[in-house]
Design an enzyme around this catalytic site. Structure first.
Site, PDB file in Angstrom:
ATOM      1  N   TYR A 154       0.829  -1.211   0.000  1.00 45.81           N
ATOM      2  CA  TYR A 154       0.000   0.000   0.000  1.00 45.81           C
ATOM      3  C   TYR A 154       0.866   1.265   0.000  1.00 45.81           C
ATOM      4  O   TYR A 154       0.599   2.217  -0.753  1.00 45.81           O
ATOM      5  CB  TYR A 154      -0.902  -0.031   1.229  1.00 45.81           C
ATOM      6  CG  TYR A 154      -1.930   1.061   1.332  1.00 45.81           C
ATOM      7  CD1 TYR A 154      -3.104   1.011   0.584  1.00 45.81           C
ATOM      8  CD2 TYR A 154      -1.754   2.134   2.207  1.00 45.81           C
ATOM      9  CE1 TYR A 154      -4.063   2.006   0.698  1.00 45.81           C
ATOM     10  CE2 TYR A 154      -2.710   3.125   2.335  1.00 45.81           C
ATOM     11  CZ  TYR A 154      -3.864   3.061   1.576  1.00 45.81           C
ATOM     12  OH  TYR A 154      -4.819   4.054   1.686  1.00 45.81           O
ATOM     13  N   LYS A 158       0.910   4.066  -2.934  1.00 45.12           N
ATOM     14  CA  LYS A 158       0.530   5.448  -2.667  1.00 45.12           C
ATOM     15  C   LYS A 158       1.681   6.412  -2.944  1.00 45.12           C
ATOM     16  O   LYS A 158       1.461   7.554  -3.362  1.00 45.12           O
ATOM     17  CB  LYS A 158       0.043   5.582  -1.224  1.00 45.12           C
ATOM     18  CG  LYS A 158      -1.285   4.875  -0.954  1.00 45.12           C
ATOM     19  CD  LYS A 158      -2.389   5.341  -1.889  1.00 45.12           C
ATOM     20  CE  LYS A 158      -3.767   4.920  -1.415  1.00 45.12           C
ATOM     21  NZ  LYS A 158      -4.840   5.346  -2.361  1.00 45.12           N
TER      22      LYS A 158
END
Length: 252
Positions: A154, A158
């Site tokens: 993640y 991002k």
């Protein structure tokens, strides 16, 4: 006149959380909204709420990691409303785990939805924006882009979205297309609640503890992020591009 009057927006991951709040806020500001999520049926509640408030919206089922589905979804919205002015790349999933426990599928799923999905949607949307010499794209990053335990996939995705944002701002700027990103901190959503439950933490207690660390002494709400996105896609932000705005209550 509402500041997004006659504009058409697509919001991905819009069935709940930040995406739903964003779709409703853009509709409130006058935009016609394509509400996209993996399941069209899941989008109907948001569409209904927009319509009940006097707005216009259409629900579209779309796996953002599938190029053909993305093209078809964008074309559906354009066919319905005649143009496309705004894209909010918000679709996201979590597959948290420590590195030594993280599977290839955990990694690929997160990368495909966040990064590939934003690429595919932006590529499909920019054709319409370039032709009309106008467009606004906002990508949803996260404070996890700076690193967060158990989120190697993640965090990498991002962080990648921030580089993607700055690159698109350079490439699309000459066509009067603004590209920015928001990076939320702790936002109270179904996703963060599910994360707490998965690791055996009471969500209310988790929010309380987080609030003690945040300078504003509260966790964020989806509307806090939606309000910033609404500004970035408006003409009031016409000279803002290539920026990453952290929406995290002053946390570091």
């Amino acid at each position: 006149m509402s500041r997004l009057q006659d504009r058409v927006a697509v919001v991905t991951g819009a069935a709940r959380g930040i995406g739903a709040a964003t779709a409703m806020r853009l509709a409130q500001d006058g935009a016609k909204v394509g509400v996209l999520d993996l399941n069209e049926e899941a989008c109907q509640e948001v569409v209904q709420r927009i319509r009940e408030s006097g707005g216009e919206a259409v629900a579209v089922g779309c796996n953002v990691a599938d190029g053909q589905q993305v093209e078809e979804a964008i074309n559906t919205v354009v066919s319905q409303f005649g143009r496309l002015d705004i894209l909010v790349n918000n679709a996201g999933v979590l597959r948290d785990n420590l590195l030594f426990k993280m599977s290839e599928d955990d990694w690929d799923t997160v990368m495909n939805v966040h990064l590939k999905g934003s690429f595919l949607a932006s590529r499909a949307a920019q054709k319409h924006m370039v032709n009309q010499k106008y467009g606004k794209i906002v990508n949803t990053s996260s404070t996890s882009a700076l690193g967060n335990r158990g989120q190697a996939n993640y965090s990498a995705a991002k962080a990648g979205l921030q580089g993607f944002t700055k690159t698109l701002a350079i490439e699309l700027g000459p066509f009067n297309i603004n590209v920015n990103a928001v990076a939320p901190g702790f936002i109270a959503t179904d996703m963060t609640k599910a994360t707490a439950e998965r690791v055996g933490i009471d969500f209310e207690e988790n929010k309380r503890l987080a609030s003690e660390r945040i300078p504003l002494r509260r966790v964020g709400q989806p509307e806090d992020v939606a309000n910033v996105i609404a500004f970035l896609v408006s003409d009031e932000a016409s000279y803002v591009s290539g920026q990453v705005i952290y929406v995290n209550g002053g946390n570091r």
